[in-house]
Write a protein that holds these residues in place. Structure first.
Motif, PDB file in Angstrom:
ATOM      1  N   PHE A 144       0.804  -1.230   0.000  1.00  0.00           N
ATOM      2  CA  PHE A 144       0.000   0.000   0.000  1.00  0.00           C
ATOM      3  C   PHE A 144       0.835   1.277   0.000  1.00  0.00           C
ATOM      4  O   PHE A 144       0.328   2.349  -0.352  1.00  0.00           O
ATOM      5  N   ALA A 145       2.129   1.192   0.353  1.00  0.00           N
ATOM      6  CA  ALA A 145       2.917   2.414   0.517  1.00  0.00           C
ATOM      7  C   ALA A 145       3.370   3.026  -0.807  1.00  0.00           C
ATOM      8  O   ALA A 145       3.883   4.143  -0.816  1.00  0.00           O
ATOM      9  N   ASP A 146       3.189   2.322  -1.917  1.00  0.00           N
ATOM     10  CA  ASP A 146       3.525   2.933  -3.207  1.00  0.00           C
ATOM     11  C   ASP A 146       2.682   4.186  -3.450  1.00  0.00           C
ATOM     12  O   ASP A 146       3.160   5.161  -4.049  1.00  0.00           O
ATOM     13  N   LYS A 147       1.485   4.175  -2.963  1.00  0.00           N
ATOM     14  CA  LYS A 147       0.596   5.335  -3.146  1.00  0.00           C
ATOM     15  C   LYS A 147       0.997   6.501  -2.239  1.00  0.00           C
ATOM     16  O   LYS A 147       0.522   7.623  -2.391  1.00  0.00           O
ATOM     17  N   LEU A 148       1.875   6.204  -1.279  1.00  0.00           N
ATOM     18  CA  LEU A 148       2.342   7.239  -0.351  1.00  0.00           C
ATOM     19  C   LEU A 148       3.708   7.792  -0.755  1.00  0.00           C
ATOM     20  O   LEU A 148       4.248   8.664  -0.075  1.00  0.00           O
ATOM     21  N   GLY A 149       4.273   7.259  -1.847  1.00  0.00           N
ATOM     22  CA  GLY A 149       5.555   7.764  -2.325  1.00  0.00           C
ATOM     23  C   GLY A 149       6.715   6.797  -2.207  1.00  0.00           C
ATOM     24  O   GLY A 149       7.873   7.193  -2.392  1.00  0.00           O
ATOM     25  N   LEU A 150       6.442   5.521  -1.906  1.00  0.00           N
ATOM     26  CA  LEU A 150       7.497   4.509  -1.821  1.00  0.00           C
ATOM     27  C   LEU A 150       7.625   3.827  -3.184  1.00  0.00           C
ATOM     28  O   LEU A 150       6.691   3.185  -3.657  1.00  0.00           O
ATOM     29  N   ASP A 151       8.795   3.973  -3.803  1.00  0.00           N
ATOM     30  CA  ASP A 151       8.971   3.547  -5.192  1.00  0.00           C
ATOM     31  C   ASP A 151      10.143   2.583  -5.313  1.00  0.00           C
ATOM     32  O   ASP A 151      11.307   2.984  -5.246  1.00  0.00           O
ATOM     33  N   PHE A 152       9.827   1.311  -5.492  1.00  0.00           N
ATOM     34  CA  PHE A 152      10.866   0.307  -5.663  1.00  0.00           C
ATOM     35  C   PHE A 152      11.249   0.142  -7.136  1.00  0.00           C
ATOM     36  O   PHE A 152      12.399  -0.161  -7.450  1.00  0.00           O
ATOM     37  N   GLU A 153      10.304   0.323  -8.029  1.00  0.00           N
ATOM     38  CA  GLU A 153      10.577   0.092  -9.455  1.00  0.00           C
ATOM     39  C   GLU A 153      11.597   1.080 -10.008  1.00  0.00           C
ATOM     40  O   GLU A 153      12.534   0.689 -10.709  1.00  0.00           O
ATOM     41  N   SER A 154      11.439   2.354  -9.716  1.00  0.00           N
ATOM     42  CA  SER A 154      12.394   3.348 -10.203  1.00  0.00           C
ATOM     43  C   SER A 154      13.767   3.119  -9.593  1.00  0.00           C
ATOM     44  O   SER A 154      14.791   3.265 -10.266  1.00  0.00           O
ATOM     45  N   ALA A 155      13.790   2.759  -8.317  1.00  0.00           N
ATOM     46  CA  ALA A 155      15.070   2.494  -7.655  1.00  0.00           C
ATOM     47  C   ALA A 155      15.772   1.309  -8.296  1.00  0.00           C
ATOM     48  O   ALA A 155      16.996   1.320  -8.490  1.00  0.00           O
ATOM     49  N   ALA A 156      14.996   0.264  -8.631  1.00  0.00           N
ATOM     50  CA  ALA A 156      15.585  -0.915  -9.264  1.00  0.00           C
ATOM     51  C   ALA A 156      16.158  -0.573 -10.630  1.00  0.00           C
ATOM     52  O   ALA A 156      17.208  -1.086 -11.032  1.00  0.00           O
ATOM     53  N   ALA A 157      15.485   0.315 -11.364  1.00  0.00           N
ATOM     54  CA  ALA A 157      15.980   0.722 -12.682  1.00  0.00           C
ATOM     55  C   ALA A 157      17.285   1.494 -12.565  1.00  0.00           C
ATOM     56  O   ALA A 157      18.157   1.419 -13.439  1.00  0.00           O
ATOM     57  N   ILE A 158      17.440   2.218 -11.474  1.00  0.00           N
ATOM     58  CA  ILE A 158      18.643   3.024 -11.260  1.00  0.00           C
ATOM     59  C   ILE A 158      19.783   2.196 -10.659  1.00  0.00           C
ATOM     60  O   ILE A 158      20.929   2.284 -11.092  1.00  0.00           O
ATOM     61  N   SER A 159      19.436   1.380  -9.658  1.00  0.00           N
ATOM     62  CA  SER A 159      20.477   0.756  -8.833  1.00  0.00           C
ATOM     63  C   SER A 159      20.381  -0.758  -8.715  1.00  0.00           C
ATOM     64  O   SER A 159      21.317  -1.389  -8.220  1.00  0.00           O
ATOM     65  N   GLY A 160      19.261  -1.355  -9.121  1.00  0.00           N
ATOM     66  CA  GLY A 160      19.091  -2.790  -8.963  1.00  0.00           C
ATOM     67  C   GLY A 160      18.216  -3.103  -7.761  1.00  0.00           C
ATOM     68  O   GLY A 160      17.582  -2.222  -7.170  1.00  0.00           O
ATOM     69  N   ALA A 161      18.189  -4.383  -7.404  1.00  0.00           N
ATOM     70  CA  ALA A 161      17.334  -4.842  -6.308  1.00  0.00           C
ATOM     71  C   ALA A 161      17.840  -4.332  -4.962  1.00  0.00           C
ATOM     72  O   ALA A 161      19.009  -3.993  -4.797  1.00  0.00           O
ATOM     73  N   ARG A 162      16.920  -4.316  -3.997  1.00  0.00           N
ATOM     74  CA  ARG A 162      17.192  -3.922  -2.608  1.00  0.00           C
ATOM     75  C   ARG A 162      17.562  -2.446  -2.470  1.00  0.00           C
ATOM     76  O   ARG A 162      18.403  -2.073  -1.653  1.00  0.00           O
ATOM     77  N   PHE A 163      16.955  -1.606  -3.286  1.00  0.00           N
ATOM     78  CA  PHE A 163      17.051  -0.163  -3.141  1.00  0.00           C
ATOM     79  C   PHE A 163      15.642   0.404  -3.231  1.00  0.00           C
ATOM     80  O   PHE A 163      14.740  -0.220  -3.802  1.00  0.00           O
ATOM     81  N   ALA A 164      15.434   1.593  -2.651  1.00  0.00           N
ATOM     82  CA  ALA A 164      14.119   2.230  -2.686  1.00  0.00           C
ATOM     83  C   ALA A 164      14.273   3.726  -2.860  1.00  0.00           C
ATOM     84  O   ALA A 164      15.289   4.316  -2.459  1.00  0.00           O
ATOM     85  N   ILE A 165      13.264   4.330  -3.460  1.00  0.00           N
ATOM     86  CA  ILE A 165      13.141   5.786  -3.528  1.00  0.00           C
ATOM     87  C   ILE A 165      11.938   6.181  -2.687  1.00  0.00           C
ATOM     88  O   ILE A 165      10.869   5.573  -2.788  1.00  0.00           O
ATOM     89  N   LEU A 166      12.119   7.180  -1.835  1.00  0.00           N
ATOM     90  CA  LEU A 166      11.035   7.717  -1.022  1.00  0.00           C
ATOM     91  C   LEU A 166      10.749   9.135  -1.494  1.00  0.00           C
ATOM     92  O   LEU A 166      11.676   9.945  -1.608  1.00  0.00           O
ATOM     93  N   LYS A 167       9.491   9.424  -1.743  1.00  0.00           N
ATOM     94  CA  LYS A 167       9.100  10.730  -2.264  1.00  0.00           C
ATOM     95  C   LYS A 167       8.004  11.339  -1.406  1.00  0.00           C
ATOM     96  O   LYS A 167       7.191  10.625  -0.812  1.00  0.00           O
TER      97      LYS A 167
END
Length: 425
Positions: A144-167
């Motif tokens: 549910f936190a993707d709607k709150l600004g937690l973005d794993f997909e963009s982080a994976a595109a930038i850095s790979g698995a086990r990274f996250a972007i918080l917005k």
């Protein structure tokens, strides 16, 4: 690091303590190296003394015109000069081997640490709070936190698995948590530090990450290491120092990024923020006398518990058994926070008393009051106060609402500019 003199004094007790950690006996091999090292030292001292005596005797023999004796003595001195460098080289190698062997052995458990093979045999000490009851099915934060600004997909595109972007709001919530924790820990007497995130081999060795856990670390091309925890930087602030007893205990705290390769965690916690390569943590470190360390261990554990209590997050404290403790710890309390989405308690802080184990590796000592010459090794302690990302997970899951929004714990409202709810980004 262990004191070879203590192993000499009672090898059976040393092996028995290692056996409690599931480790094989080591004393026989260690004492064999120690005996060879001491034998080489004795032989070198004897050779040096004999060379000096023979050199003097050569002059006396020549003064007496005793060329035969002088020649024999000169031959003996030449042989000694040839033998001594080989002995010195062998001694250095044996010393290196002994140091490496001692450095690879885990700390010995305290007497009150329960025996056990793994986390299933840890002993619960107490619980605080009650898991929240929802009138809907509680979700895990990735759901549910993707709607709150937690973005794993963009982080994976930038850095790979086990990274996250918080917005947006969720980024602000993470920042609020870190600042809240720092404010509370400094109010408890911990000195705030902004330490280096890159350290040398010696620092990693000092706190026990090297050589055993090199695969779990990130190594730079110029030979430095990214810290897996601010424990490394903070504890090494006293390396190779002699402190006055009046300075102790010394307590530090830092909010830093931490970096772990998670080489030993393949397949574990692949979803969400629980196990990331890069994360934030507020670390607590204390440098104490041996007499202070048990009381400070409890104080540090309470400092971490107080954060959870003020945030209204249910948790339990467990005393780790011998088979679940970290390499450098002699006693560890874990705090486990309730995660409604997983319906279980998960580790959010680990607070360890390392005794003098790290201090010996760092050569960190103190001079007892009233003494002018003698020194003793300090005790070192470390713990999370708390892991910011995991606390964020706990807040998201424990304060989630049916519509996907998240209530802000009252303690964090001032840090959120008065915001009381986190809504869709």
């Amino acid at each position: 690091m262990h004191d070879i003199r203590l192993i000499r004094d009672d090898p059976a007790a040393f092996d028995a303590a290692l056996a409690r950690r599931g480790a094989a006996s080591q004393s026989a091999a260690l004492l064999a190296l120690d005996e060879r090292r001491r034998a080489i030292t004795t032989e070198l001292q004897a050779a040096q003394a004999r060379r000096n005596d023979a050199s003097k005797a050569i002059g006396q023999a020549k003064a007496q015109k005793d060329e035969a004796t002088a020649a024999a003595l000169m031959a003996e001195v030449a042989a000694l000069k040839e033998r001594m460098p080989a002995l010195e080289a062998e001694g250095a190698q044996v010393d290196t081997d002994l140091t490496a062997a001692l450095a690879a052995i885990p700390n010995l458990p305290a007497a009150d640490v329960p025996d056990g093979a793994d986390e299933e045999e840890n002993v619960e000490q107490h619980r605080w709070g009650h898991p929240p009851e929802f009138d809907f099915e509680a979700k895990e934060h990735p759901d549910f936190a993707d709607k709150l600004g937690l973005d794993f997909e963009s982080a994976a595109a930038i850095s790979g698995a086990r990274f996250a972007i918080l917005k947006g709001g969720i980024a602000r919530l993470q920042r609020a948590l870190g600042q809240f924790m720092l404010d509370r820990q400094t109010a408890r007497g911990f000195t705030e530090v902004i330490p280096p995130l890159l350290v040398r081999d010696e620092a990693m060795f000092g706190t026990g990450q090297l050589p055993k856990f090199a695969d779990d670390l990130f190594h730079t091309t110029d030979g430095r290491w990214l810290i897996p925890t601010a424990e490394v930087s903070l504890t090494n602030m006293v390396r190779e120092q002699i402190l006055a007893e009046a300075e102790l205990p010394t307590k530090f705290t830092a909010l830093t990024q931490c970096f772990r390769s998670e080489a030993g965690a393949a397949g574990r916690d692949t979803r969400g923020l629980i196990r990331q390569h890069q994360f934030e943590k507020v670390e607590l470190v204390a440098i104490t006398t041996p007499e202070q360390s048990d009381a400070v261990h409890e104080e540090m554990t309470r400092a971490a518990e107080a954060i959870l209590e003020e945030l209204g997050l249910p948790y339990r404290r467990v005393l780790l058994c011998t088979g679940d403790m970290g390499f450098g710890a002699r006693k560890t309390f874990d705090l486990e926070v309730w995660l409604p989405g997983q319906k279980k308690y998960r580790e959010i802080s680990s607070v360890s008393n390392c005794g003098d184990f790290q201090a010996r590796r760092m050569n960190a000592r103190y001079r007892p009051a009233g003494e002018t010459k003698g020194t003793r090794f300090v005790h070192t302690l470390n713990g999370s106060g708390l892991a910011v990302g995991r606390t964020l997970v706990a807040v998201l899951e424990n304060y989630q609402q049916a519509d996907g929004s998240v209530r802000i714990p009252q303690a964090l409202v001032p840090y959120m500019g008065g915001l009381t709810e986190l809504c869709a980004f």
